[in-house]
Enzyme design. Sequence first.
Site, PDB file in Angstrom:
ATOM      1  N   ALA A 156       0.832  -1.209   0.000  1.00  0.00           N
ATOM      2  CA  ALA A 156       0.000   0.000   0.000  1.00  0.00           C
ATOM      3  C   ALA A 156       0.866   1.258   0.000  1.00  0.00           C
ATOM      4  O   ALA A 156       1.853   1.324  -0.732  1.00  0.00           O
ATOM      5  CB  ALA A 156      -0.975  -0.031   1.169  1.00  0.00           C
ATOM      6  N   CYS A 157       0.531   2.235   0.836  1.00  0.00           N
ATOM      7  CA  CYS A 157       1.252   3.516   0.815  1.00  0.00           C
ATOM      8  C   CYS A 157       2.698   3.397   1.282  1.00  0.00           C
ATOM      9  O   CYS A 157       3.484   4.329   1.105  1.00  0.00           O
ATOM     10  CB  CYS A 157       0.521   4.545   1.673  1.00  0.00           C
ATOM     11  SG  CYS A 157      -1.070   5.061   0.976  1.00  0.00           S
ATOM     12  N   SER A 158       3.068   2.277   1.886  1.00  0.00           N
ATOM     13  CA  SER A 158       4.444   2.086   2.346  1.00  0.00           C
ATOM     14  C   SER A 158       5.319   1.372   1.321  1.00  0.00           C
ATOM     15  O   SER A 158       6.466   1.042   1.625  1.00  0.00           O
ATOM     16  CB  SER A 158       4.455   1.290   3.663  1.00  0.00           C
ATOM     17  OG  SER A 158       4.152   2.121   4.758  1.00  0.00           O
TER      18      SER A 158
END
Length: 381
Positions: A156-158
């Site tokens: 995801a966003c990481s």
Amino acid sequence: MAIYLTATGLHKPKDKITNEELVAAFNTYVDDYNTQNAAAIEAGEKMALQHSSAEFIEKASGIKSRYVIDKKGILDPKIMAPVVPARKLGEELSIMAEMGVNALNQALDNAGLKGGDLDGVICACSNFQRVYPAIAIEIQHAVGMVGGFAFDTNVACSAATFGIAQAVGMIKAGVAKRVAVINVEVTSAHLNWRNRDSHFIFGDIAAATIIEELDTPKGYEILDCKLYTQFSTNIKNEYGFMDRSEYLASGQDMHFDIKEPVTDKLFSQEGRKVFREVCPKVSEIISTHLSENHIPVNEVKRLWLHQANINMIDLILRTVMGKDADKSIAPIAIAEYGNTSSASPMIAFHEYQEGVNVGDLGVICSFGAGYSIGSVIIKKV
């Protein structure tokens, strides 16, 4: 030899949507919905939708605009989604590969390299337009990288920091000497543009980062990486290839109407819970990571943080660096780009290196669904 982050590249779609444009389209949709459902709303069977405003969006998020792959479809109140023609796999680049190639070629130019100089390509994103073949392998082929390896990964966003950590680990293990990490985000396609609480959040972008093992210092030395995950459903996107089977099992009609998407499968989040639970943990991870590397907080020149929300960035900055911390330590890219998921900390890094001098320390940090948090400590050389 040491491992360095030597160059970055950035590809921006040609279309850009301001808050004012977005709100005009959204409010038209709201008016149409409320008119069409007036009787049900009056009877209490449905809730009337509420208008949005540019002021509300900026106050809630810090966002003023975002880049998208298709502006026309998103701003059409009858569609409110990007409209992108299908491409024949193998005959033309997929939209994600095309964006990734553009960002990677820029990064390669900035590093003084060619595609054939790479040993590996990692495409680290929050969404992929297909399951296989990997977007990374398509990019590998397109830039003329013969041999080596390429694969996709999703945190995801990481995904950016996790991808950098994977590249560093592979280099340390002797699997490669030079790896490109690419973050391609077509978040406009996973977003429910009819949801007042989240329709303004995301933008489309592609970023690329070159990680190399070198004898001669160049760019930023990567000192250490720290990764963390914890299961949570407070941020989710459940759209996937099992949807057909699940709908058949439920006995529902398998008719998907593009104008009425299966919105319960698109991006959703419990924003207040995310803010309350994620910010303290991100601050803890960064502080612990610095302590483990015997780095005093006051020696950190720059925090390139995930551009999720301006209020989250500000809270993490003050928690890590102190309540009176100089806001320039954590530069803001979200105003122009919106939240670009995995690519966002790399946009901040790409655009805000001015004032970072040789010997200065910085942290690239991402956080998002999972929950997932990644921290990469670097030093300008």
